[in-house]
Design a protein around this motif. Structure first.
Motif, short mmCIF file in Angstrom:
data_model
loop_
_atom_site.label_atom_id
_atom_site.label_comp_id
_atom_site.label_asym_id
_atom_site.label_seq_id
_atom_site.Cartn_x
_atom_site.Cartn_y
_atom_site.Cartn_z
N GLU A 60 25.28 16.74 64.19
CA GLU A 60 25.85 16.44 65.50
C GLU A 60 27.36 16.70 65.52
OE1 GLU A 60 24.30 15.29 68.47
OE2 GLU A 60 22.59 16.07 67.35
N GLY A 63 27.88 20.66 65.31
CA GLY A 63 27.46 21.30 66.55
C GLY A 63 28.43 21.05 67.70
N VAL A 94 26.09 26.52 73.38
CA VAL A 94 25.22 25.34 73.45
C VAL A 94 23.80 25.70 73.02
CG1 VAL A 94 24.12 23.69 75.00
CG2 VAL A 94 26.57 24.11 75.19
N VAL A 95 23.27 26.79 73.57
CA VAL A 95 21.90 27.19 73.24
C VAL A 95 21.80 27.59 71.77
CG1 VAL A 95 20.11 28.91 73.69
CG2 VAL A 95 21.33 27.85 75.60
N VAL A 98 21.55 24.49 69.77
CA VAL A 98 20.23 23.89 69.93
C VAL A 98 19.22 24.58 69.03
CG1 VAL A 98 18.30 23.57 71.54
CG2 VAL A 98 20.64 23.04 72.27
N ASP A 102 18.07 21.76 66.40
CA ASP A 102 17.07 20.99 67.15
C ASP A 102 16.07 20.29 66.22
OD1 ASP A 102 15.59 20.00 69.38
OD2 ASP A 102 14.18 21.66 69.15
N ALA A 107 19.61 17.89 68.21
CA ALA A 107 20.59 18.69 68.95
C ALA A 107 21.04 18.00 70.24
CB ALA A 107 20.02 20.08 69.26
N HIS A 108 21.56 16.78 70.10
CA HIS A 108 22.09 16.07 71.27
C HIS A 108 23.44 16.64 71.69
CE1 HIS A 108 19.58 12.18 70.39
NE2 HIS A 108 18.86 13.29 70.37
N VAL A 185 16.36 18.56 79.34
CA VAL A 185 16.30 18.21 77.92
C VAL A 185 15.06 17.36 77.63
CG1 VAL A 185 17.43 16.86 76.10
CG2 VAL A 185 18.79 18.39 77.55
N ARG A 192 7.66 19.90 72.87
CA ARG A 192 7.86 20.35 71.49
C ARG A 192 6.55 20.62 70.78
NH1 ARG A 192 12.81 16.40 69.71
NH2 ARG A 192 14.52 17.77 70.34
N PRO A 203 14.78 26.70 74.92
CA PRO A 203 16.24 26.80 74.92
C PRO A 203 16.77 27.94 75.78
CG PRO A 203 15.41 26.43 72.69
CD PRO A 203 14.23 26.74 73.55
N LEU A 206 17.25 26.62 79.02
CA LEU A 206 18.45 25.79 79.02
C LEU A 206 19.68 26.65 79.27
CD1 LEU A 206 19.74 22.99 78.48
CD2 LEU A 206 19.84 23.63 76.06
#
Length: 269
Positions: A60, A63, A94-95, A98, A102, A107-108, A185, A192, A203, A206
């Protein structure tokens, strides 16, 4: 027959003791159950998995650091990038993060997202606090790298989020944008278990959503949708204007998205 009152009294006393014992047992059992439930909620994902918790927290931090570094560098003045390119930079990093993290941390990269999963009891309070601390720390580190890499003449508050509307308008816009983002999200998390090709496309959706949301409100509020993304540059640049809005808005959006998700997918038919 003279012993009858003694027998009746003994039976009544035995019944009372049985009721008292049952009540105490229920009380102890209920308290124990509540305590176990509270303990499980507090420590979900943390107890018995310290090494994994450290790993996830590090994911976290890294990222969020990279998101702020790459995204905010593209925003700095005279970077030579237009609005569309800035949007692409933010959505792309961002992607990419993720895809990278993830399966490790979830991947918060966003305290509002972590708060959502806390509300849904998918993460414990302790781990949620660790995630939020890591995200804010990563954002500060990313902004510090921007400060170090970008000349002062180009810094422009290090890409801090700036609102050109009133505080209430900024709050509503950030709440709407964040609720839409977190809604997607949650859909990603729900799917999943889908087959590999469909799961890998989530993603990509996203990316399109982040681009659309930036076109919606980037010129109005900076389209933060992430308290950590606003917090990092604010700390390093010492720019705190409307900073509280960039916390209240996304957290309100998280509550809205969580309530809608629960209404449609948990309490629905």
């Amino acid at each position: 027959m003279e012993d009858a009152p003694l027998i009746v009294g003994h039976v009544q006393k035995t019944q009372e003791e049985s009721i008292t014992s049952t009540t105490n047992t229920w009380s102890v059992s209920s308290t124990s159950s509540w305590s176990a439930s509270a303990r499980e909620w507090l420590m979900r994902g943390g107890e018995g998995a310290n090494r994994l918790t450290v790993r996830d927290t590090a994911c976290e931090l890294v990222g969020t650091c990279l998101i702020v570094l790459i995204g905010c560098t593209s925003v700095t003045a005279e970077s030579g990038m237009g609005d569309t390119q800035i949007v692409m930079a933010f959505a792309g990093v961002v992607v990419a993060m993720v895809f990278c993290f993830d399966t490790l941390s979830g991947a918060h990269f966003n305290p509002a997202v972590t708060f959502t999963f806390l509300l849904l009891r998918q993460i414990g309070l302790v781990k949620a606090c660790l995630y939020a601390a890591a995200q804010c720390t990563g954002a500060v580190l990313g902004a510090a790298l921007v400060y170090w890499l970008v000349p002062n003449s180009m810094a422009n508050h290090l890409g801090a989020t700036v609102s050109v509307v009133s505080d209430w308008q900024c709050f509503v816009i950030e709440a709407i944008a964040t609720s839409v983002l977190i809604g997607y999200v949650l859909m990603m998390a729900m799917h999943r278990s889908k087959p590999q090709p469909k799961r890998d496309l989530l993603p990509c959706g996203l990316w399109f959503l982040i681009v659309a949301l930036n076109f919606f409100c980037a010129r109005l509020t900076g389209c933060s949708m992430n308290p950590a993304r606003s917090f990092g540059p604010a700390v390093v640049a010492n720019y705190w204007k409307t900073q509280h809005i960039y916390w209240l808005g996304p957290f309100a959006g998280a509550v809205i998205a969580t309530a809608f998700y629960c209404f449609v997918f948990i309490t629905g038919p």
